[in-house]
Scaffold this active site. Structure first.
Site, PDB file in Angstrom:
ATOM      1  N   ASP A  32       1.277  -1.631   0.272  1.00 54.29           N
ATOM      2  CA  ASP A  32      -0.071  -0.149   0.156  1.00 54.29           C
ATOM      3  C   ASP A  32       0.868   1.569  -0.062  1.00 54.29           C
ATOM      4  O   ASP A  32       1.714   1.825   0.984  1.00 54.29           O
ATOM      5  CB  ASP A  32      -0.392   0.306   1.579  1.00 54.29           C
ATOM      6  CG  ASP A  32      -1.882   0.902   0.852  1.00 54.29           C
ATOM      7  OD1 ASP A  32      -1.628   2.123   0.540  1.00 54.29           O
ATOM      8  OD2 ASP A  32      -3.175   0.882   1.548  1.00 54.29           O
ATOM      9  N   ARG A  66     -12.807  -4.484  -6.352  1.00 52.61           N
ATOM     10  CA  ARG A  66     -13.619  -3.902  -7.629  1.00 52.61           C
ATOM     11  C   ARG A  66     -13.268  -4.488  -8.779  1.00 52.61           C
ATOM     12  O   ARG A  66     -12.020  -5.480  -8.722  1.00 52.61           O
ATOM     13  CB  ARG A  66     -13.507  -2.404  -7.659  1.00 52.61           C
ATOM     14  CG  ARG A  66     -13.468  -1.551  -6.639  1.00 52.61           C
ATOM     15  CD  ARG A  66     -14.595  -1.418  -6.142  1.00 52.61           C
ATOM     16  NE  ARG A  66     -16.088  -1.093  -7.217  1.00 52.61           N
ATOM     17  CZ  ARG A  66     -17.533  -0.887  -6.581  1.00 52.61           C
ATOM     18  NH1 ARG A  66     -17.378  -1.467  -5.555  1.00 52.61           N
ATOM     19  NH2 ARG A  66     -17.833  -0.323  -7.225  1.00 52.61           N
ATOM     20  N   GLU A 118     -21.056  -6.964 -14.220  1.00 52.56           N
ATOM     21  CA  GLU A 118     -21.735  -7.159 -13.792  1.00 52.56           C
ATOM     22  C   GLU A 118     -23.571  -7.552 -14.152  1.00 52.56           C
ATOM     23  O   GLU A 118     -24.236  -6.504 -14.613  1.00 52.56           O
ATOM     24  CB  GLU A 118     -21.598  -6.433 -12.543  1.00 52.56           C
ATOM     25  CG  GLU A 118     -20.263  -7.439 -12.127  1.00 52.56           C
ATOM     26  CD  GLU A 118     -20.542  -6.045  -9.953  1.00 52.56           C
ATOM     27  OE1 GLU A 118     -21.711  -5.969 -10.098  1.00 52.56           O
ATOM     28  OE2 GLU A 118     -19.157  -6.989  -9.930  1.00 52.56           O
ATOM     29  N   HIS A 139     -22.051 -10.689  -6.056  1.00 55.40           N
ATOM     30  CA  HIS A 139     -21.407  -9.279  -5.208  1.00 55.40           C
ATOM     31  C   HIS A 139     -22.322  -9.042  -4.461  1.00 55.40           C
ATOM     32  O   HIS A 139     -22.896  -8.524  -3.471  1.00 55.40           O
ATOM     33  CB  HIS A 139     -22.010  -7.958  -6.367  1.00 55.40           C
ATOM     34  CG  HIS A 139     -21.009  -6.900  -6.077  1.00 55.40           C
ATOM     35  ND1 HIS A 139     -20.750  -5.981  -7.024  1.00 55.40           N
ATOM     36  CD2 HIS A 139     -20.572  -5.917  -5.005  1.00 55.40           C
ATOM     37  CE1 HIS A 139     -19.578  -5.545  -6.140  1.00 55.40           C
ATOM     38  NE2 HIS A 139     -19.831  -4.958  -5.339  1.00 55.40           N
TER      39      HIS A 139
END
Length: 532
Positions: free
Chosen positions: A174, A235, A264, A283
């Site tokens: 990160d 995502r 999706e 999801h």
């Protein structure tokens, strides 16, 4: 104020909105997909729109809802379905709820990891089909394995915490993770290529951006261990789907789990659906009763706060202002707006650059919010739609650079804000201000480097003149004959016989004829009406 709830959120959130005085709550679930024209009609006059992932708030929606729309709330984390650029153009704050589904998504991620280690879903299906296949559904343990976590925000941190409890070594990538925080969390901070090479399991918890799109692709997978396991509950698109499919089919990737997809839902004949070593969920990241109640209430509270002029939480197109921060910077915002407006109105030529200097105690405050307040005031006569959300963007589009400086130099005041505009002809206009007294009353304390004391309200007549006898009397006589009362006056000069500055605070605006008479006085160099 009309609140358009476009997608179904928890009834707790809707009930909270309905209990607010002055709110009209319009529930329009499914309207975006079923009748787009009707959705646009419902958007007209809305002060806020609340969505989940089904409805898209695009530029056309913002245009339909302007100028009443103040906020768009996303009951969830991802804001792919909201045009943030258009929101900023229209001065609409966009907020999400990053904390509400943290535990739900972290637990789902760990569920996928466990199912990737032990083929529970496949074994359960075989049992439903009447089989007893103990030998073909062996698995592996998480214990002593290495987990690579891409993105150590709220969800990534919770996943790492659970992995540590399972006895896993956690590698973290990160760019915004500090070494101190990594150490406190018990994770090893590494570069992305090292994480790819050394991890047995890899999970992604980052937003979908140009930088993260396809971050795990064919080349990345080729550097990973044989038998690596990949998971994405963040995502769709962060893991390249074609590369993942190839890895699964070749055996390079032993197992994978996905909750999100590039498109999706995936097509009914999508090759993912036939992969035996791939677990798919539709999801479900935030699909727990607790998470839905949390995000529904959180976004309802956030929208209400914005519309009531309170704190701004979890904004994605401007700095968030919680109640504590707003309480601290709030008294300065009126001063900032007045300084910006005053400088813009006093500039006789086109402005080419703005410089803002913070001195004294004010340097410890949220400079971003103060700067937005200054630019909002500076632009109020340029754009009718300017606010804290879009002030910086409008300045950028006008090609006006803004320099912000925090100064350690001593001044005559405990705290001081100076706004300076440089004009195309090289001339500079400046105004300085501070707060005085227990009531934190805003005061303009200098204009163009000359000391004054002016309360920044209403109509002001700013006059620069040669320092001569009788000028103040002549000005007062002209204004008095015009039927305008002088509420207060501040005088200053750079030197005896030099240029004097005269600020008259007026109860009303003088006529054009009175201003012309003042300008006709030989000693007058400039006379300008300013409205604050």
């Amino acid at each position: 104020m009309k609140i358009l709830v476009a997608d179904k959120i928890s009834s707790i959130g809707v009930d909270f909105l309905k209990q607010q005085e002055g709110f009209e709550v319009v529930e329009a679930y499914g309207t975006f997909k079923e009748d787009y024209s009707k959705f646009l009609e419902l958007a007209k006059g809305a002060a806020a729109i609340i969505v989940r992932s089904d409805s898209k708030v695009n530029r056309e929606v913002f245009e339909a809802a302007a100028p009443t729309l103040k906020a768009v709330g996303r009951a969830g984390v991802g804001v792919d379905n909201i045009d943030a650029e258009a929101a900023t153009d229209y001065g609409v704050v966009v907020m999400n709820t990053p904390g509400g589904n943290t535990i739900a998504t972290a637990e789902l991620t760990f569920t996928h990891m466990l199912c990737g280690a032990r083929p529970v879903a496949q074994a359960a299906q075989s049992m439903r089909e009447g089989r007893w296949d103990r030998k073909i559904y062996g698995g592996s343990e998480l214990f002593k394995k290495t987990l690579g976590v891409c993105g150590m925000g709220r969800i990534g941190a919770e996943v790492a915490k659970r992995a540590k409890a399972f006895g896993m070594t956690v590698l973290a990538y990160d760019p915004y993770l500090s070494a101190t925080k990594a150490e406190a969390m018990g994770v090893k901070q590494v570069e992305l290529d090292k994480l790819f090479r050394e991890s047995d399991y890899i999970t992604v918890h980052m937003p979908l951006t140009d930088a993260t799109r396809g971050m795990i692709n064919k080349d990345a997978i080729s550097t990973m261990k044989d038998g690596v396991r990949l998971f994405n509950c963040a995502r769709g698109g962060i893991i390249d789907e074609d590369a993942l499919l190839e890895g699964l089919e070749s055996g390079k990737v032993a197992a994978a789990g996905l909750d999100v997809y590039t498109s999706e839902p995936p097509a009914e004949d999508h090759p993912f659906r036939s992969q035996k070593n791939l677990n798919l969920t539709p999801h479900l990241g935030a699909s727990t009763e607790e998470a839905q109640e949390s995000v529904g209430l959180e976004i309802a509270e956030s929208v209400t706060s914005v519309l009531r002029g309170g704190g701004i939480r979890n904004a994605i197109n401007m700095p968030s202002l919680d109640e504590a921060t707003l309480k601290t910077v709030g008294p300065y915002l009126e001063l900032c707006s007045a300084l910006g407006s005053l400088v813009h109105q006093l500039a006789l030529e086109k402005v080419s650059k703005v410089k803002i200097t913070y001195s004294g105690k004010v340097v410890d405050l949220d400079a971003n919010s103060l700067t937005r307040g200054i630019l909002k005031g500076f632009l109020k006569d340029v754009s009718s739609n300017v606010n804290f959300v879009n002030a910086l963007v409008i300045m950028e589009r006008l090609g006006l650079p803004v320099d912000v400086l925090k100064s350690s130099e001593e001044t005559d005041y405990v705290e001081l804000i100076k706004v300076e505009a440089e004009c195309v002809n090289g001339e500079k206009v400046s105004a300085e201000g501070t707060l005085i007294g227990k009531g934190n009353t805003p005061r303009i304390v200098a204009i163009n480097g000359r000391e004054v004391e002016v309360e920044p309200h209403g109509c002001m007549l700013v006059i620069a003149n040669s320092d001569e006898l009788g000028i103040v009397g002549k000005i007062g006589n002209i204004i008095g004959k015009d039927g305008v009362n002088i509420a207060a006056m501040s005088l200053s000069r750079n030197e005896v016989g030099g240029i004097a500055l005269n600020i008259a605070c007026l109860d009303s605006e003088p006529s054009a004829q009175a201003i012309a008479e003042i300008k006709a006085i030989e000693a007058i160099k400039q006379a300008k009406i300013v409205h604050l």
